[in-house]
Design an enzyme around this catalytic site. Sequence first.
Site, PDB file in Angstrom:
ATOM      1  N   VAL A 258       1.178   1.353   1.140  1.00 25.76           N
ATOM      2  CA  VAL A 258       1.584   0.240   1.980  1.00 25.76           C
ATOM      3  C   VAL A 258       2.514  -0.676   1.198  1.00 25.76           C
ATOM      4  CG1 VAL A 258      -0.496  -1.094   1.386  1.00 25.76           C
ATOM      5  CG2 VAL A 258       0.780  -1.658   3.464  1.00 25.76           C
ATOM      6  N   SER A 259       3.617  -1.059   1.814  1.00 31.09           N
ATOM      7  CA  SER A 259       4.568  -2.008   1.242  1.00 31.09           C
ATOM      8  C   SER A 259       5.081  -1.509  -0.117  1.00 31.09           C
ATOM      9  CB  SER A 259       3.902  -3.390   1.149  1.00 31.09           C
ATOM     10  OG  SER A 259       4.858  -4.398   0.907  1.00 31.09           O
TER      11      SER A 259
END
Length: 277
Positions: free
Chosen positions: A104-105
Amino acid sequence: MPHALTAEFSMETVGGRTLRVARWRWNKPSEHPPILFFNGIGANIEAVAPLAEALTERPFIMFDMPGVGGSPEPLVPYNTFTMSWTARELLRRFDCEMVDVMGVSWGGAMAQHFTLQHGDCVRKLVLAATTAGMFMVPGNPAALSKMANPRRYIDAAFMEKHFRTLYGGLTGDKDEHISRLTPPTPRGYLYQLLAMLGWTSAPALPFLKKEVLIMMGEDDQIVPLTNGKILEALIPNSRLEIFEQGGHLFMLTHREQTISSLRGFLDAPARKERKAA
């Protein structure tokens, strides 16, 4: 932090770096390969514990980056290549030869690099709220300026005040999320930022042979939706799922949809590679 209690924690030293590692259901029989998860910048294991807990049928492994959560502060900088090698060595230590990878990210960039570097041990790839690196379409300047400030992890009042500006979309139970966070050390945070300096996966993604699920929030203020569309265009065998009213933390605010999407993608039989246009 009750959601992390079912994990088995250990301190592992690999390549001179000591890392805090969490494993869920590692020694339980499963029809599924483990998920190797790469977290967002400055985020500790507990921040993603609800996701690991919810995927009850799968082993799950993740670790705190140096200077983050319970991992000691790094002495020297690192990059995507060295941390991908470190993650691969951790998997070998736990007798794991095949994983599904998710990030994520910031961790989505790590997940891409790991898959490109160690594709022999990756079955499927999930990218959430992430980009192809330095060619990203930038987010809201107000959000990015606050994201770059590690005070968001240290000062609960600062996080509370700027939560909507930072993450966009529905805010969900922001108090629960804030309570899970442990501030990174200043050096740990800086070295995470430096690790991605000048990095991009864009030239290599058209040659990626894995099945890829890209999940993006419709109202993400840090990583705008356009970045997910770019990833989908670059990766031959990928599909994009957009979370309506979802911000950067859509995995928190749209938890049931996230779990359903992950299971549907990971459980689906392998499909043929999409032909290039």
